[in-house]
Design an enzyme around this catalytic site. Structure first.
Site, PDB file in Angstrom:
ATOM      1  N   ARG A   1       0.832  -1.216   0.000  1.00  0.00           N
ATOM      2  CA  ARG A   1       0.000   0.000   0.000  1.00  0.00           C
ATOM      3  C   ARG A   1       0.862   1.261   0.000  1.00  0.00           C
ATOM      4  NH1 ARG A   1      -5.559  -0.828   1.485  1.00  0.00           N
ATOM      5  NH2 ARG A   1      -5.737   1.411   1.773  1.00  0.00           N
TER       6      ARG A   1
ATOM      7  N   TYR B   1       0.068 -13.503   0.323  1.00  0.00           N
ATOM      8  CA  TYR B   1       0.588 -13.236  -1.017  1.00  0.00           C
ATOM      9  C   TYR B   1       1.845 -12.396  -0.913  1.00  0.00           C
ATOM     10  CZ  TYR B   1      -2.253  -8.907  -0.564  1.00  0.00           C
ATOM     11  OH  TYR B   1      -2.838  -7.739  -0.136  1.00  0.00           O
TER      12      TYR B   1
ATOM     13  N   ASP C   1     -14.196   4.481   0.484  1.00  0.00           N
ATOM     14  CA  ASP C   1     -14.747   3.999   1.754  1.00  0.00           C
ATOM     15  C   ASP C   1     -15.800   4.921   2.340  1.00  0.00           C
ATOM     16  OD1 ASP C   1     -13.203   1.738   1.714  1.00  0.00           O
ATOM     17  OD2 ASP C   1     -11.761   2.416   3.221  1.00  0.00           O
TER      18      ASP C   1
END
Length: 394
Positions: free
Chosen positions: A107, A216, A296
């Protein structure tokens, strides 16, 4: 097409992406961020083709590819034996089907790429230490007010201020958040601490009674990202930066697959974070005459379909198109909202349903559920096949 002065509350992934989509179309954009520093916390993020189309239009695919990983497949496994229950291809197959790759990255890396792009359009586009407290609208503009007593005036306000959105609260009131019963552990482990050829370069989902784990790789395979969901009555804040004891993490996954034990054992014991997951039902309206929401703040979702940031990127691309199509601001915001509500609501609701799917309490129930569904076929049909740059807006 009229060019507008657009204020954006929030310099997260969605706010920064939207800023670039809007500046690319010639709008004057100002982004206001409450934090004193422009940075992103959290760990991994997944960018499927539906978002990559839009990011490619900003010239960002190369930078994203350089710091990312393209996983070979999505694999669903039993929590204890690791037996493969279902698999669908990503990597080359995803790109063949949808015309853009599936990439997993950190991120913070993604946030930096988006910030650099926005600042390339306008070096001072982001103003820090600006905590929004509310807005006022008139017939000729909108004013965003800040905690320091200052304000900014523009033609349009975009609330990209996240889960605890001040802008959303003023448009629709309090949107109740219900605790899901789940908390999300997150850790990152450098691969040099792990055995050679430890886990394949895939999206691994280990499903078990009362929890699941997603693993991952990030940064070209140098880091392994671990997100562990556990059902618990212990509710804490919705904060990615809340540390919890390593011993609690270890206890939560007792009896799980040896690979899971290895990851937990190799983690930094003082860098185990846990976030309580809350659900919010989709809302039917998120716009006024001059103000709208994105990401969001409009449609917070659980992380069980890996589409939270992707939806925010789609939002920004569709909003920029809507402003091109409608000269009247209110009509443009309604066009944007009208074309996003059904899709984002479907993603939010399917993400919530995946909680049930991933936490079934018996091996027989997991087998039975997956026997009647094809996750890859379903997602390829409607989720990944969407292109925010070309989808018809009506």
């Amino acid at each position: 097409m009229a060019k507008h002065k657009i204020l954006i509350a929030g310099a997260g992934l969605g706010g920064l992406a939207a800023a670039s989509f809007l500046m690319k179309e010639g709008h004057d954009v100002e982004v206001y961020e409450q934090a004193p520093k422009l940075e992103e916390v959290g760990a991994g993020i997944q960018i499927s083709a539906n978002a990559m189309h839009a990011l490619r239009s900003l010239g960002l695919e190369e930078a994203i590819t350089k710091v990312g990983v393209r996983p070979e497949a999505y694999e669903f496994r039993l929590h204890d034996t690791g037996e493969l229950i279902q698999r669908f291809a990503l990597s080359a197959e995803h790109e063949r089907l949808h015309g853009a790759p599936y990439t997993q990255l950190h991120r913070a890396d993604f946030h930096g790429i988006l910030a650099d792009r926005a600042r390339a359009f306008k070096p001072d586009v982001v103003q820090l230490n600006k905590r929004a407290t509310g807005f006022t609208e008139t017939a000729d503009g909108v004013t965003l007010n800040f905690a320091d007593g200052s304000s900014a005036k523009g033609d349009i306000l975009l609330g990209a201020d996240g889960l605890k959105s001040v802008v959303r609260k003023q448009i629709v009131g309090e949107v109740p958040a219900t605790y899901t019963g789940d908390a999300a552990w997150r850790i990152i482990v450098p691969v040099e601490r792990l055995p050679k050829d430890f886990l394949p370069q895939v999206m691994s989902v280990f499903m078990g009674p009362g929890g699941h784990i997603v693993c991952y790789y990030l940064r070209g395979g140098a880091l392994l990202n671990f997100v562990g969901i556990v059902e618990t009555d212990e509710v804490s804040d919705e904060s990615w930066t809340l540390k919890m004891p390593w011993e609690q993490l270890k206890a939560d996954y007792a009896g799980w697959h040896p690979a899971i034990q290895t990851i937990i054992d190799k983690a930094d014991k003082d860098k185990c974070y846990r976030w309580s997951l809350h659900n919010r039902l989709p809302i039917k309206n998120w716009s006024t005459e001059r103000t709208t929401l994105l990401g969001d703040s409009a449609h917070a979702t659980l992380p069980y379909l890996a589409q939270g940031a992707v939806m925010a990127i789609e939002d920004g691309a569709v909003l920029a198109r809507a402003l091109n199509m409608e000269s009247d601001i209110a009509a443009a915001l309604q066009l944007y909202q009208r074309n996003r509500i059904e899709r984002t609501s479907r993603i939010v609701l399917q993400s919530s349903d995946n909680r049930r799917l991933f936490h079934l309490h018996s091996e027989a129930a997991i087998r039975a559920e997956f026997a009647k569904r094809d996750e890859g076929k379903d997602r390829n049909k409607w989720l990944y096949s969407y292109n925010p740059l070309t989808v018809e807006l009506t």
